[in-house]
Write a protein that holds these residues in place. Structure first.
Motif, short mmCIF file in Angstrom:
data_model
loop_
_atom_site.label_atom_id
_atom_site.label_comp_id
_atom_site.label_asym_id
_atom_site.label_seq_id
_atom_site.Cartn_x
_atom_site.Cartn_y
_atom_site.Cartn_z
N SER A 45 0.84 -1.20 0.00
CA SER A 45 0.00 0.00 0.00
C SER A 45 0.87 1.25 0.00
O SER A 45 2.10 1.19 0.08
CB SER A 45 -0.91 0.01 1.23
OG SER A 45 -0.17 0.31 2.39
N VAL A 46 0.21 2.40 -0.06
CA VAL A 46 0.94 3.68 -0.10
C VAL A 46 1.64 3.98 1.21
O VAL A 46 2.45 4.92 1.29
CB VAL A 46 -0.04 4.82 -0.43
CG1 VAL A 46 -0.60 4.65 -1.83
CG2 VAL A 46 -1.16 4.91 0.60
N TRP A 47 1.35 3.21 2.25
CA TRP A 47 1.96 3.48 3.55
C TRP A 47 3.33 2.83 3.72
O TRP A 47 4.03 3.09 4.70
CB TRP A 47 1.04 2.98 4.66
CG TRP A 47 -0.25 3.73 4.74
CD1 TRP A 47 -1.48 3.32 4.32
CD2 TRP A 47 -0.44 5.05 5.26
NE1 TRP A 47 -2.43 4.27 4.53
CE2 TRP A 47 -1.81 5.36 5.11
CE3 TRP A 47 0.42 5.99 5.83
CZ2 TRP A 47 -2.33 6.58 5.53
CZ3 TRP A 47 -0.11 7.21 6.23
CH2 TRP A 47 -1.47 7.49 6.08
N THR A 48 3.73 2.00 2.80
CA THR A 48 4.99 1.26 2.98
C THR A 48 6.20 2.18 3.07
O THR A 48 7.02 2.06 3.99
CB THR A 48 5.19 0.25 1.82
OG1 THR A 48 4.10 -0.67 1.82
CG2 THR A 48 6.49 -0.50 2.01
N SER A 169 5.12 1.11 12.72
CA SER A 169 6.00 0.82 11.58
C SER A 169 6.65 -0.55 11.73
O SER A 169 6.81 -1.28 10.74
CB SER A 169 7.07 1.90 11.44
OG SER A 169 8.07 1.79 12.44
N ARG A 170 7.00 -0.92 12.95
CA ARG A 170 7.65 -2.21 13.16
C ARG A 170 6.69 -3.38 12.92
O ARG A 170 7.07 -4.40 12.34
CB ARG A 170 8.22 -2.29 14.59
CG ARG A 170 9.22 -1.20 14.91
CD ARG A 170 10.34 -1.14 13.91
NE ARG A 170 11.29 -2.25 14.08
CZ ARG A 170 12.21 -2.59 13.19
NH1 ARG A 170 12.29 -1.94 12.05
NH2 ARG A 170 13.04 -3.59 13.44
N VAL A 171 5.45 -3.21 13.34
CA VAL A 171 4.45 -4.27 13.11
C VAL A 171 4.05 -4.29 11.63
O VAL A 171 3.94 -5.36 11.03
CB VAL A 171 3.22 -4.04 14.00
CG1 VAL A 171 2.15 -5.10 13.72
CG2 VAL A 171 3.61 -4.08 15.48
N TYR A 172 3.85 -3.13 11.05
CA TYR A 172 3.45 -3.03 9.65
C TYR A 172 4.48 -3.68 8.72
O TYR A 172 4.12 -4.39 7.77
CB TYR A 172 3.28 -1.56 9.27
CG TYR A 172 2.92 -1.34 7.82
CD1 TYR A 172 1.60 -1.24 7.41
CD2 TYR A 172 3.92 -1.24 6.84
CE1 TYR A 172 1.27 -1.04 6.08
CE2 TYR A 172 3.60 -1.05 5.52
CZ TYR A 172 2.28 -0.95 5.13
OH TYR A 172 1.96 -0.77 3.81
#
Length: 212
Positions: A45-48, A169-172
């Motif tokens: 997704s755009v959040w990466t 961020s670490r979980v994502y």
């Protein structure tokens, strides 16, 4: 000092319960696996890229640079006790985290096409711990030196938001489970209580000796 001791005890109890759940593969590990799989399925997704930026700027090097800048500010302001607190909190917290990782030796999430590949252990999260102690010291300093609540409240909320973003961020990115980042937050809060309480006690005792 009493508040600091209470916070330390509460943090220790919460961390102990969380660690016990992780070791015994209790219900939270099922939630860990579910969230890890869910985030991995949405990794394109755009959040990466924003998540990668947040996580890379809060690794050991990134937190060390930010802590050094804050330490220089404390030195120039002659805030010696805050400087001592920062030195205890950030490097000391990172060493504590390495020790806990070695004790628990939890494997990281594993995927066929991971965004990040790391060889170290998972519990608790070092990035989240670093963010917790750094932003915690910064927020505590602002709360103590700025009398206006218009500054104090945003400082605390901003610190919490940054810690939450680093943890997310670490979980994502599949580097940690939910319980890893939660454990690091609790660990960081407990260690902050130790550092701030110790430095505050040292400052008060020194002031008392000078006034005698």
């Amino acid at each position: 000092m009493t508040i600091g001791v209470i916070l330390m005890m509460v943090a220790a109890a919460v961390f102990g319960n969380l660690a016990a759940d992780v070791v015994s593969h209790d219900d939270i590990t099922e939630l860990d696996a579910f969230l890890a799989d869910w985030f991995h399925s949405h990794k394109n997704s755009v959040w990466t890229n924003p998540m990668l930026f947040i996580t890379h700027t809060h690794d050991v090097l990134g937190v060390s640079i930010m802590a050094s800048a804050l330490g220089l500010y404390f030195y120039l302001k002659k805030a010696r006790y805050w400087l001592i607190c920062l030195v205890l909190a950030v490097p000391g917290g990172q060493l504590l985290n390495v020790l806990l990782k070695t004790i628990f030796q939890r494997a990281r999430p594993s995927f066929d096409e991971p965004l990040l590949t790391l060889a170290t252990y998972s519990f608790p999260s070092g990035h989240t711990l670093g963010a917790t102690v750094f932003y915690g010291v910064l927020a505590a300093y602002l709360v103590c030196v700025v009398p206006r609540w218009k500054v104090r409240i945003p400082a605390v909320l901003g610190a919490c938001a940054m810690v939450a973003l680093v943890a997310l961020s670490r979980v994502y990115l599949g580097a940690h489970y939910l319980s890893d980042v939660l454990g690091a937050m609790v660990e960081g809060c407990g260690w902050l209580a130790v550092c701030i309480t110790s430095c505050s006690t040292l400052r008060r005792r020194r002031a008392a000796r000078i006034s005698e």
